[in-house]
Enzyme design. Sequence first.
Site, PDB file in Angstrom:
ATOM      1  N   ALA A  66      -0.425  78.497  41.424  1.00 15.33           N
ATOM      2  CA  ALA A  66      -1.837  78.212  41.201  1.00 15.33           C
ATOM      3  C   ALA A  66      -2.272  77.140  42.196  1.00 15.33           C
ATOM      4  O   ALA A  66      -1.449  76.462  42.810  1.00 15.33           O
ATOM      5  CB  ALA A  66      -2.054  77.734  39.774  1.00 15.33           C
ATOM      6  N   GLY A 112       2.261  80.423  38.957  1.00 10.38           N
ATOM      7  CA  GLY A 112       1.320  81.487  38.634  1.00 10.38           C
ATOM      8  C   GLY A 112       1.571  82.759  39.415  1.00 10.38           C
ATOM      9  O   GLY A 112       1.215  83.851  38.956  1.00 10.38           O
ATOM     10  N   GLU A 115       4.212  84.509  37.484  1.00 11.96           N
ATOM     11  CA  GLU A 115       3.556  84.992  36.266  1.00 11.96           C
ATOM     12  C   GLU A 115       2.725  86.240  36.548  1.00 11.96           C
ATOM     13  O   GLU A 115       2.685  87.168  35.732  1.00 11.96           O
ATOM     14  CB  GLU A 115       2.693  83.885  35.666  1.00 11.96           C
ATOM     15  CG  GLU A 115       3.534  82.755  35.071  1.00 11.96           C
ATOM     16  CD  GLU A 115       2.698  81.610  34.539  1.00 11.96           C
ATOM     17  OE1 GLU A 115       2.775  81.326  33.343  1.00 11.96           O
ATOM     18  OE2 GLU A 115       1.959  80.991  35.340  1.00 11.96           O
ATOM     19  N   GLU A 135       6.730  74.392  37.096  1.00 11.65           N
ATOM     20  CA  GLU A 135       5.678  73.600  36.460  1.00 11.65           C
ATOM     21  C   GLU A 135       6.158  72.270  35.880  1.00 11.65           C
ATOM     22  O   GLU A 135       5.406  71.290  35.855  1.00 11.65           O
ATOM     23  CB  GLU A 135       4.996  74.433  35.362  1.00 11.65           C
ATOM     24  CG  GLU A 135       4.048  75.502  35.883  1.00 11.65           C
ATOM     25  CD  GLU A 135       4.741  76.811  36.209  1.00 11.65           C
ATOM     26  OE1 GLU A 135       4.030  77.807  36.458  1.00 11.65           O
ATOM     27  OE2 GLU A 135       5.988  76.859  36.248  1.00 11.65           O
TER      28      GLU A 135
END
Length: 260
Positions: A66, A112, A115, A135
């Site tokens: 992200a 992300g 993911e 993370e």
Amino acid sequence: MVYQNLLVENRGRIQYIVINREGKLNALNKDTLFELHIALADALHNAKVGGVIITGAGPKAFVAGADIAEFEGLDIETARNLAHENQKNIFNFIEQFSKPVVAAINGFALGGGLELAMACHIRIASDNAKMGLPEVTLGLIPGYGGTQRLTQLVGKGRALEIIMTADMITAAEAYRFGLVNHVVSQDRLISKAEDILQKILGNAPLSIAAAITAVNAAGQTDINGFDVEIDEFAKCFGTEDFKEGVSAFLGKRKSAFKGK
């Protein structure tokens, strides 16, 4: 729509979606996520599209995570809303997509990005791919379904190790753990994804959608997956594709499915 952060192209029955922020290692900022939802919704409602391939621009990254700069200043409630909306509009949307979605993972798939790949139905990795959920190094945990989908794919012990150590794993390790379906050379990545998708597209579209629904039910605790399978199996008998499939089988000819 004119996309600023994606390259979207339809060739035959495949929609290709390329995350196109190569200078940022294809990081998922809010604008990219918004465009990704629009592109996927277009594929879903376009009868000419049978399936989707998602990849990243350039050889270095599928999606390196992200856009962390956008997290600065968030509080508990805004972070909750961010995770909820993005899970609903992107990651769950892909997982529940009624058309097959294949992730072609080139280079880094982190945070992300991993993911996003895990939300896809099938994952193909190039041999230079590196994957991880880092993370916890930022004082966070995965927020777009990573804790749940990684556990489903590789098991609780490996998921906890990958998440808590924040270590990256290689494509070969990801294959051994069951995180990716295939590992190929970089030059064969897209063609391998195409080969698999073309095989799928030769089968009955409504059956494919039913299979996705039934398999997804296996990971849900609030419903009985066996009951979902029975319902989806039964509904297939009411389709024209079922009649065509049986007729073609008995007539020893190739089926001509219409998705009806």
